[in-house]
Design a protein around this motif. Structure first.
Motif, PDB file in Angstrom:
ATOM      1  N   VAL A 167     -20.060  12.792 -15.551  1.00  0.00           N
ATOM      2  CA  VAL A 167     -18.849  12.770 -16.377  1.00  0.00           C
ATOM      3  C   VAL A 167     -18.511  14.195 -16.791  1.00  0.00           C
ATOM      4  CG1 VAL A 167     -19.286  10.446 -17.306  1.00  0.00           C
ATOM      5  CG2 VAL A 167     -20.052  12.445 -18.582  1.00  0.00           C
ATOM      6  N   HIS A 168     -17.275  14.391 -17.233  1.00  0.00           N
ATOM      7  CA  HIS A 168     -16.926  15.632 -17.910  1.00  0.00           C
ATOM      8  C   HIS A 168     -16.109  15.277 -19.145  1.00  0.00           C
ATOM      9  CE1 HIS A 168     -13.310  15.209 -15.329  1.00  0.00           C
ATOM     10  NE2 HIS A 168     -12.680  15.846 -16.288  1.00  0.00           N
ATOM     11  N   VAL A 169     -16.007  16.224 -20.048  1.00  0.00           N
ATOM     12  CA  VAL A 169     -15.371  15.975 -21.337  1.00  0.00           C
ATOM     13  C   VAL A 169     -14.146  16.848 -21.467  1.00  0.00           C
ATOM     14  CG1 VAL A 169     -15.677  16.135 -23.841  1.00  0.00           C
ATOM     15  CG2 VAL A 169     -17.555  15.338 -22.410  1.00  0.00           C
ATOM     16  N   SER A 170     -13.082  16.234 -21.930  1.00  0.00           N
ATOM     17  CA  SER A 170     -11.834  16.948 -22.185  1.00  0.00           C
ATOM     18  C   SER A 170     -11.513  16.787 -23.665  1.00  0.00           C
ATOM     19  CB  SER A 170     -10.716  16.353 -21.335  1.00  0.00           C
ATOM     20  OG  SER A 170      -9.482  16.911 -21.700  1.00  0.00           O
ATOM     21  N   ARG A 171     -11.329  17.918 -24.304  1.00  0.00           N
ATOM     22  CA  ARG A 171     -10.998  17.861 -25.733  1.00  0.00           C
ATOM     23  C   ARG A 171      -9.495  17.969 -25.903  1.00  0.00           C
ATOM     24  NH1 ARG A 171     -14.716  21.476 -29.240  1.00  0.00           N
ATOM     25  NH2 ARG A 171     -13.527  20.352 -30.769  1.00  0.00           N
ATOM     26  N   PRO A 172      -8.909  17.121 -26.728  1.00  0.00           N
ATOM     27  CA  PRO A 172      -7.468  17.212 -26.975  1.00  0.00           C
ATOM     28  C   PRO A 172      -7.111  18.525 -27.660  1.00  0.00           C
ATOM     29  CG  PRO A 172      -8.437  15.385 -28.195  1.00  0.00           C
ATOM     30  CD  PRO A 172      -9.536  16.052 -27.450  1.00  0.00           C
ATOM     31  N   VAL A 173      -5.859  18.913 -27.512  1.00  0.00           N
ATOM     32  CA  VAL A 173      -5.388  20.149 -28.137  1.00  0.00           C
ATOM     33  C   VAL A 173      -5.333  19.951 -29.648  1.00  0.00           C
ATOM     34  CG1 VAL A 173      -3.468  21.768 -28.281  1.00  0.00           C
ATOM     35  CG2 VAL A 173      -4.017  20.685 -26.099  1.00  0.00           C
ATOM     36  N   PRO A 174      -5.962  20.827 -30.400  1.00  0.00           N
ATOM     37  CA  PRO A 174      -5.898  20.701 -31.865  1.00  0.00           C
ATOM     38  C   PRO A 174      -4.451  20.828 -32.356  1.00  0.00           C
ATOM     39  CG  PRO A 174      -7.547  22.327 -31.215  1.00  0.00           C
ATOM     40  CD  PRO A 174      -6.787  21.946 -29.983  1.00  0.00           C
ATOM     41  N   PRO A 175      -4.088  20.083 -33.388  1.00  0.00           N
ATOM     42  CA  PRO A 175      -2.713  20.127 -33.898  1.00  0.00           C
ATOM     43  C   PRO A 175      -2.247  21.535 -34.242  1.00  0.00           C
ATOM     44  CG  PRO A 175      -3.913  18.344 -34.935  1.00  0.00           C
ATOM     45  CD  PRO A 175      -4.888  19.119 -34.107  1.00  0.00           C
ATOM     46  N   ALA A 176      -3.140  22.409 -34.678  1.00  0.00           N
ATOM     47  CA  ALA A 176      -2.747  23.772 -35.045  1.00  0.00           C
ATOM     48  C   ALA A 176      -2.276  24.566 -33.829  1.00  0.00           C
ATOM     49  CB  ALA A 176      -3.914  24.490 -35.716  1.00  0.00           C
ATOM     50  N   GLU A 177      -2.710  24.158 -32.631  1.00  0.00           N
ATOM     51  CA  GLU A 177      -2.332  24.886 -31.430  1.00  0.00           C
ATOM     52  C   GLU A 177      -1.110  24.297 -30.727  1.00  0.00           C
ATOM     53  OE1 GLU A 177      -5.671  25.426 -28.832  1.00  0.00           O
ATOM     54  OE2 GLU A 177      -6.972  26.052 -30.479  1.00  0.00           O
ATOM     55  N   LEU A 178      -0.599  23.185 -31.225  1.00  0.00           N
ATOM     56  CA  LEU A 178       0.590  22.581 -30.632  1.00  0.00           C
ATOM     57  C   LEU A 178       1.821  23.395 -31.002  1.00  0.00           C
ATOM     58  CD1 LEU A 178      -0.146  18.814 -31.345  1.00  0.00           C
ATOM     59  CD2 LEU A 178      -0.230  19.975 -29.145  1.00  0.00           C
ATOM     60  N   PRO A 179       2.840  23.398 -30.116  1.00  0.00           N
ATOM     61  CA  PRO A 179       4.051  24.147 -30.447  1.00  0.00           C
ATOM     62  C   PRO A 179       4.759  23.551 -31.665  1.00  0.00           C
ATOM     63  CG  PRO A 179       4.232  23.104 -28.280  1.00  0.00           C
ATOM     64  CD  PRO A 179       2.894  22.777 -28.826  1.00  0.00           C
TER      65      PRO A 179
END
Length: 137
Positions: free
Chosen positions: A110-122
């Motif tokens: 398996v591999h893990v993908s972390r969602p984009v933190p809200p602070a980094e969203l446009p």
């Protein structure tokens, strides 16, 4: 000793700590071989998505994996699932699931993908300006 209907009743001093209906019970520390942490723990927060590797599409080759390891890979084949969803689906504590996922990361199933933190969203204002610009074309 028996009750009024003739059924056997345990004696008062006998402790009944075995439940036939529960089936076999495995303690969480047995599933993780006593481990409570994994080197990948920093990447395994509750919303991290676990994705089965494409090479895991066949039968899981490693015979050292537990049934819980195999079930995690099977669950993630259909769609990526978060650590929290896997814990709920397997009915296991999150800490145990993190250790099991860490094992699967080590053998690259398996591999893990972390969602984009809200602070980094446009910023919403920037997105609206982009939409307005596209409409003006």
């Amino acid at each position: 000793m028996s009750d009024l209907d003739g059924r056997a009743v345990p004696e008062r001093g006998a402790a009944r700590w075995f439940d036939d209906d529960a089936g076999p019970v495995v303690r969480p520390y047995a599933m993780t071989r006593g481990r409570t942490r994994t080197p990948a723990e920093g990447r395994l927060d509750l919303i991290a998505l676990v994705i089965a590797e494409s090479r895991a599409d066949g039968a899981v080759p490693d015979q050292t994996l537990s049934p819980e390891h195999v079930e995690i890979v099977e669950l993630c084949r259909g769609a990526p699932l978060s650590v929290a969803e896997l814990a709920a689906e397997l009915d296991l504590p999150v800490g145990v699931v993190r250790v099991l996922i860490g094992d699967l990361l080590d053998v690259e199933l398996v591999h893990v993908s972390r969602p984009v933190p809200p602070a980094e969203l446009p910023d919403e204002k920037v997105l609206r300006e982009v939409i307005d610009g596209l409409r003006a074309l």
